[in-house]
Design an enzyme around this catalytic site. Sequence first.
Site: not given
Ligand code: CP3
Length: 342
Positions: A25, A29, A38, A74, A151
């Site tokens: 991540r 953010r 964003r 994602d 999911y």
């Molecule tokens: O630097 C990075 O790792 C960016 C790439 C990345 C994202 N998601 C971007 C993202 C990666 C590798 C992921 C994987 C991902 N997505 C996982 C596996 C990693 C883990 O943390 O276990 C999972 C479970 C997801 C599903 C998912 N997508 C979640 C739980 C969330 C967060 C929701 C929230 O707002 O808290 C997302 C959204 C997401 N994916 C964001 C990012 C940067 C936030 C989106 C935003 O800007 O609002």
Amino acid sequence: MMGRDRFLAAANLQPVDTTPVWFMRQAGRCLPEYRALRKQYSFMELAHTPELAVQATLMPVDRFGVDGAVLFADIMLPLEGMGVEFEIKPGVGPVIANPIRTMADVEALQVVGPEEGTPYVLEALTLLRHELGDRAAVLGFAGAPWTLACYLVDGRPSKEYPKTKAMMYGEPRLWHALMEKLTQVTELYVQGQAEAGADVVQLFDSWLGLVDSDSYRAHVLPYTARIFSALRQSVPTIHFSTGTTHLLAAIRDTRPNMVSVDWRIRIEDAWDILGDEIGIQGNLDPAMMFAPWSAIEAAASDILTQTRGRNGHIFNLGHGIHPETDPGKLLELTQFVHNFRS
Ligand code: CP3
């Protein structure tokens, strides 16, 4: 060594000049430049536009000097190509419009390759490989079948994923049909990523810690193992999960190049279980980043002392960066890891 060579040497259990480091991540953010981007675009707009996805991916590489650049994408994206409708709700996570519950639901899922399902991901990886040169390794990734099933079946983030477990325990035919389709799509997806420019592929099995070891071996492991096997001739692989100290021996049997471990186990103890042929990624607690620098430094130093003299360690947190993390501390940590001399 340049970052890309350093990362790949560690992933292949070869000697390095200093420990490679990146953060899960890292493109998100915690970065003010990401939050600014964003304001203009939704998460899905960023992910769907290769130039913007590359821009977000490069932010932490430019700011911190990390050795790995994880594609801004994602784990949910390949599900779009399968015909699944979902939303990523800010502060919540993925929410599925029509959760998968019946054989008819599974039969409706389409098995498509990334050229058709997610061409923008392949394009972003190719651009990124070109942009980065030897500065950093390009990490492709996918969700592992278990975590994607969580999911799809429960339909939204949950602490226990009870509906998914109920299907796994009680409806074996349906469960295996679902896992089979997810595995086929994921195999195609990660192979396409490797061809498009990913140097390494990480498989995220984020919710694996909920599974006991017998169920894991019977109902999950064979599918995960197939995905690593599909990549064996092309790129090194990393298995990611958290809360899986009880599963490490089974995870070893999925045969990745590296296993990402969280802070619940000492790296030296994890290595005793995993054996010499597997590398380790990790394992600082992301919450440690909220402590004063002296505590962060002591914890990082302990990790690096445990892995001293052993090939195959990539420094990372045990899970993703908390959004409130101070990027200044991440920069300091990256430099500390690179400058560490025991
Ligand atoms: O630097 C990075 O790792 C960016 C790439 C990345 C994202 N998601 C971007 C993202 C990666 C590798 C992921 C994987 C991902 N997505 C996982 C596996 C990693 C883990 O943390 O276990 C999972 C479970 C997801 C599903 C998912 N997508 C979640 C739980 C969330 C967060 C929701 C929230 O707002 O808290 C997302 C959204 C997401 N994916 C964001 C990012 C940067 C936030 C989106 C935003 O800007 O609002």
